[in-house]
Design a protein around this motif. Structure first.
Motif, PDB file in Angstrom:
ATOM      1  N   ILE A   1      20.968 -42.437  -0.216  1.00 32.34           N
ATOM      2  CA  ILE A   1      20.156 -43.645  -0.356  1.00 32.34           C
ATOM      3  C   ILE A   1      20.855 -44.543  -1.373  1.00 32.34           C
ATOM      4  O   ILE A   1      21.140 -44.119  -2.497  1.00 32.34           O
ATOM      5  CB  ILE A   1      18.719 -43.317  -0.785  1.00 32.34           C
ATOM      6  N   THR A   2      21.154 -45.775  -0.934  1.00 33.14           N
ATOM      7  CA  THR A   2      21.877 -46.717  -1.780  1.00 33.14           C
ATOM      8  C   THR A   2      21.118 -48.040  -1.857  1.00 33.14           C
ATOM      9  O   THR A   2      20.467 -48.446  -0.898  1.00 33.14           O
ATOM     10  CB  THR A   2      23.289 -46.986  -1.224  1.00 33.14           C
ATOM     11  N   PRO A   3      21.218 -48.722  -2.993  1.00 30.42           N
ATOM     12  CA  PRO A   3      20.572 -50.027  -3.090  1.00 30.42           C
ATOM     13  C   PRO A   3      21.308 -51.062  -2.248  1.00 30.42           C
ATOM     14  O   PRO A   3      22.526 -51.025  -2.128  1.00 30.42           O
ATOM     15  CB  PRO A   3      20.679 -50.361  -4.579  1.00 30.42           C
ATOM     16  N   ALA A   4      20.559 -51.957  -1.656  1.00 25.51           N
ATOM     17  CA  ALA A   4      21.135 -53.082  -0.905  1.00 25.51           C
ATOM     18  C   ALA A   4      21.285 -54.269  -1.856  1.00 25.51           C
ATOM     19  O   ALA A   4      20.683 -54.290  -2.939  1.00 25.51           O
ATOM     20  CB  ALA A   4      20.230 -53.436   0.272  1.00 25.51           C
ATOM     21  N   PRO A   5      22.069 -55.286  -1.484  1.00 21.51           N
ATOM     22  CA  PRO A   5      22.319 -56.409  -2.397  1.00 21.51           C
ATOM     23  C   PRO A   5      21.059 -57.094  -2.932  1.00 21.51           C
ATOM     24  O   PRO A   5      21.056 -57.548  -4.070  1.00 21.51           O
ATOM     25  CB  PRO A   5      23.165 -57.365  -1.558  1.00 21.51           C
ATOM     26  N   ARG A   6      19.991 -57.147  -2.157  1.00 21.16           N
ATOM     27  CA  ARG A   6      18.763 -57.820  -2.634  1.00 21.16           C
ATOM     28  C   ARG A   6      17.833 -56.885  -3.413  1.00 21.16           C
ATOM     29  O   ARG A   6      16.750 -57.303  -3.826  1.00 21.16           O
ATOM     30  CB  ARG A   6      18.017 -58.418  -1.450  1.00 21.16           C
ATOM     31  N   HIS A   7      18.231 -55.639  -3.643  1.00 29.15           N
ATOM     32  CA  HIS A   7      17.379 -54.682  -4.358  1.00 29.15           C
ATOM     33  C   HIS A   7      17.062 -55.201  -5.761  1.00 29.15           C
ATOM     34  O   HIS A   7      17.968 -55.555  -6.524  1.00 29.15           O
ATOM     35  CB  HIS A   7      18.070 -53.321  -4.436  1.00 29.15           C
ATOM     36  N   LEU A   8      15.794 -55.296  -6.054  1.00 32.09           N
ATOM     37  CA  LEU A   8      15.289 -55.779  -7.352  1.00 32.09           C
ATOM     38  C   LEU A   8      15.795 -57.185  -7.677  1.00 32.09           C
ATOM     39  O   LEU A   8      15.987 -57.544  -8.834  1.00 32.09           O
ATOM     40  CB  LEU A   8      15.664 -54.819  -8.488  1.00 32.09           C
ATOM     41  N   GLY A   9      15.985 -57.987  -6.635  1.00 30.00           N
ATOM     42  CA  GLY A   9      16.542 -59.322  -6.800  1.00 30.00           C
ATOM     43  C   GLY A   9      15.782 -60.189  -7.786  1.00 30.00           C
ATOM     44  O   GLY A   9      16.379 -60.915  -8.589  1.00 30.00           O
ATOM     45  N   GLU A  10      14.469 -60.132  -7.767  1.00 31.17           N
ATOM     46  CA  GLU A  10      13.666 -60.938  -8.689  1.00 31.17           C
ATOM     47  C   GLU A  10      13.935 -60.518 -10.135  1.00 31.17           C
ATOM     48  O   GLU A  10      14.032 -61.367 -11.030  1.00 31.17           O
ATOM     49  CB  GLU A  10      12.167 -60.794  -8.371  1.00 31.17           C
ATOM     50  N   LEU A  11      14.070 -59.215 -10.362  1.00 29.23           N
ATOM     51  CA  LEU A  11      14.384 -58.741 -11.714  1.00 29.23           C
ATOM     52  C   LEU A  11      15.815 -59.110 -12.098  1.00 29.23           C
ATOM     53  O   LEU A  11      16.073 -59.462 -13.250  1.00 29.23           O
ATOM     54  CB  LEU A  11      14.201 -57.224 -11.814  1.00 29.23           C
ATOM     55  N   GLN A  12      16.734 -59.038 -11.144  1.00 28.56           N
ATOM     56  CA  GLN A  12      18.124 -59.430 -11.426  1.00 28.56           C
ATOM     57  C   GLN A  12      18.165 -60.856 -11.962  1.00 28.56           C
ATOM     58  O   GLN A  12      18.835 -61.144 -12.956  1.00 28.56           O
ATOM     59  CB  GLN A  12      18.984 -59.343 -10.164  1.00 28.56           C
TER      60      GLN A  12
ATOM     61  N   VAL B   1      23.949 -55.680  -7.021  1.00 30.62           N
ATOM     62  CA  VAL B   1      24.577 -54.696  -6.146  1.00 30.62           C
ATOM     63  C   VAL B   1      25.718 -55.375  -5.397  1.00 30.62           C
ATOM     64  O   VAL B   1      25.548 -56.459  -4.835  1.00 30.62           O
ATOM     65  CB  VAL B   1      23.544 -54.126  -5.151  1.00 30.62           C
ATOM     66  N   ASN B   2      26.854 -54.744  -5.380  1.00 26.03           N
ATOM     67  CA  ASN B   2      28.018 -55.266  -4.679  1.00 26.03           C
ATOM     68  C   ASN B   2      27.702 -55.372  -3.192  1.00 26.03           C
ATOM     69  O   ASN B   2      27.289 -54.389  -2.574  1.00 26.03           O
ATOM     70  CB  ASN B   2      29.203 -54.325  -4.904  1.00 26.03           C
ATOM     71  N   PRO B   3      27.886 -56.540  -2.585  1.00 25.80           N
ATOM     72  CA  PRO B   3      27.585 -56.703  -1.154  1.00 25.80           C
ATOM     73  C   PRO B   3      28.402 -55.774  -0.241  1.00 25.80           C
ATOM     74  O   PRO B   3      28.001 -55.479   0.868  1.00 25.80           O
ATOM     75  CB  PRO B   3      27.931 -58.168  -0.865  1.00 25.80           C
ATOM     76  N   ALA B   4      29.526 -55.283  -0.718  1.00 20.84           N
ATOM     77  CA  ALA B   4      30.372 -54.403   0.087  1.00 20.84           C
ATOM     78  C   ALA B   4      30.065 -52.923  -0.126  1.00 20.84           C
ATOM     79  O   ALA B   4      30.769 -52.059   0.386  1.00 20.84           O
ATOM     80  CB  ALA B   4      31.835 -54.671  -0.235  1.00 20.84           C
ATOM     81  N   LYS B   5      28.997 -52.632  -0.853  1.00 25.34           N
ATOM     82  CA  LYS B   5      28.678 -51.244  -1.207  1.00 25.34           C
ATOM     83  C   LYS B   5      28.532 -50.342   0.018  1.00 25.34           C
ATOM     84  O   LYS B   5      29.088 -49.251   0.068  1.00 25.34           O
ATOM     85  CB  LYS B   5      27.407 -51.203  -2.042  1.00 25.34           C
ATOM     86  N   GLU B   6      27.775 -50.770   1.019  1.00 19.33           N
ATOM     87  CA  GLU B   6      27.550 -49.944   2.214  1.00 19.33           C
ATOM     88  C   GLU B   6      28.840 -49.697   2.981  1.00 19.33           C
ATOM     89  O   GLU B   6      29.098 -48.578   3.435  1.00 19.33           O
ATOM     90  CB  GLU B   6      26.515 -50.579   3.141  1.00 19.33           C
ATOM     91  N   GLU B   7      29.652 -50.714   3.120  1.00 19.02           N
ATOM     92  CA  GLU B   7      30.924 -50.550   3.829  1.00 19.02           C
ATOM     93  C   GLU B   7      31.836 -49.597   3.070  1.00 19.02           C
ATOM     94  O   GLU B   7      32.498 -48.744   3.656  1.00 19.02           O
ATOM     95  CB  GLU B   7      31.602 -51.906   4.044  1.00 19.02           C
ATOM     96  N   ARG B   8      31.867 -49.729   1.764  1.00 16.99           N
ATOM     97  CA  ARG B   8      32.687 -48.839   0.937  1.00 16.99           C
ATOM     98  C   ARG B   8      32.199 -47.393   1.054  1.00 16.99           C
ATOM     99  O   ARG B   8      32.995 -46.466   1.157  1.00 16.99           O
ATOM    100  CB  ARG B   8      32.655 -49.322  -0.520  1.00 16.99           C
ATOM    101  N   LEU B   9      30.879 -47.209   1.072  1.00 23.06           N
ATOM    102  CA  LEU B   9      30.288 -45.876   1.231  1.00 23.06           C
ATOM    103  C   LEU B   9      30.719 -45.264   2.566  1.00 23.06           C
ATOM    104  O   LEU B   9      31.189 -44.128   2.618  1.00 23.06           O
ATOM    105  CB  LEU B   9      28.767 -45.959   1.159  1.00 23.06           C
ATOM    106  N   ARG B  10      30.567 -46.020   3.646  1.00 19.29           N
ATOM    107  CA  ARG B  10      30.946 -45.526   4.975  1.00 19.29           C
ATOM    108  C   ARG B  10      32.423 -45.135   5.019  1.00 19.29           C
ATOM    109  O   ARG B  10      32.778 -44.084   5.540  1.00 19.29           O
ATOM    110  CB  ARG B  10      30.653 -46.588   6.037  1.00 19.29           C
TER     111      ARG B  10
END
Length: 187
Positions: A90-101, A109-118
């Motif tokens: 389970i990984t955070p997506a770029p908009r995770h906690l966006g309001e707090l960010q 969260v790096n937008p390329a996180k999911e691709e890097r994980l895969r």
């Protein structure tokens, strides 16, 4: 079932509730989190462990490895999983906690996180399922502070500055949880 990066054991407890015959092993570097994780269910053991090191688990001995918002050790996850087992990431997506960010200047969260994980996992695993999950959470000031100090932002912002910024938010403050749940199978 090892939970690599167990934190307080919240997710491990949910899995143990869903799998009544399973036993859990929570691995984390935080002694405070491990004390809580060890108490989530009677079938849970917790150990202080850097998950970047070889896991204290026999080869091909587990059906499921859980990894929630934590570093991954692909070779070790592959080693401990039985044939037909699964790695649940389970990984955070770029908009995770966006309001707090935006309001607290938290790390994004790096937008390329999911691709890097895969790409990283693809050497030893094939992705069997992926699902995005999104919902709004009302958080108290205490929840926001705990959440902020638990993540990587804690190493990049002064605690007093974060507390002052948090005190300026509505209580409760609504923020969006947005993460990706992926199931990987060993190759």
């Amino acid at each position: 079932m090892p939970d690599a990066g167990v934190g307080t054991g919240h997710y491990l407890a949910a899995l143990l509730d869903a799998l009544p015959d399973a036993a859990g092993l929570g691995l984390d570097t935080s002694p405070h989190a491990l004390r809580r994780a060890a108490q989530v269910r009677p079938r849970t053991t917790a150990a202080g462990w850097d998950i970047r090191r070889p896991l204290p688990v026999r080869s091909r001995s587990v059906d499921l490895v859980l990894n929630v918002f934590a570093p991954r050790n692909s070779p070790e996850f592959h080693r401990v999983l039985r044939l037909g087992g699964a790695l649940l990431v389970i990984t955070p997506a770029p908009r995770h906690l966006g309001e707090l960010q935006r309001h607290l200047d938290l790390l994004s969260v790096n937008p390329a996180k999911e691709e890097r994980l895969r790409r990283t996992l693809s050497v030893r695993f094939r992705r069997a399922h992926t699902e995005a999950v999104e919902y709004v959470m009302p958080l108290s000031t205490q929840d926001i502070e705990a959440l902020s100090f638990m993540g990587p932002t804690a190493h990049h912002i002064d605690a007093d500055v974060l507390r002052r910024r948090t005190a300026l938010l509505n209580n409760p403050f609504e923020t969006t949880a947005f993460f990706v749940v992926s199931v990987y199978r060993p190759r």
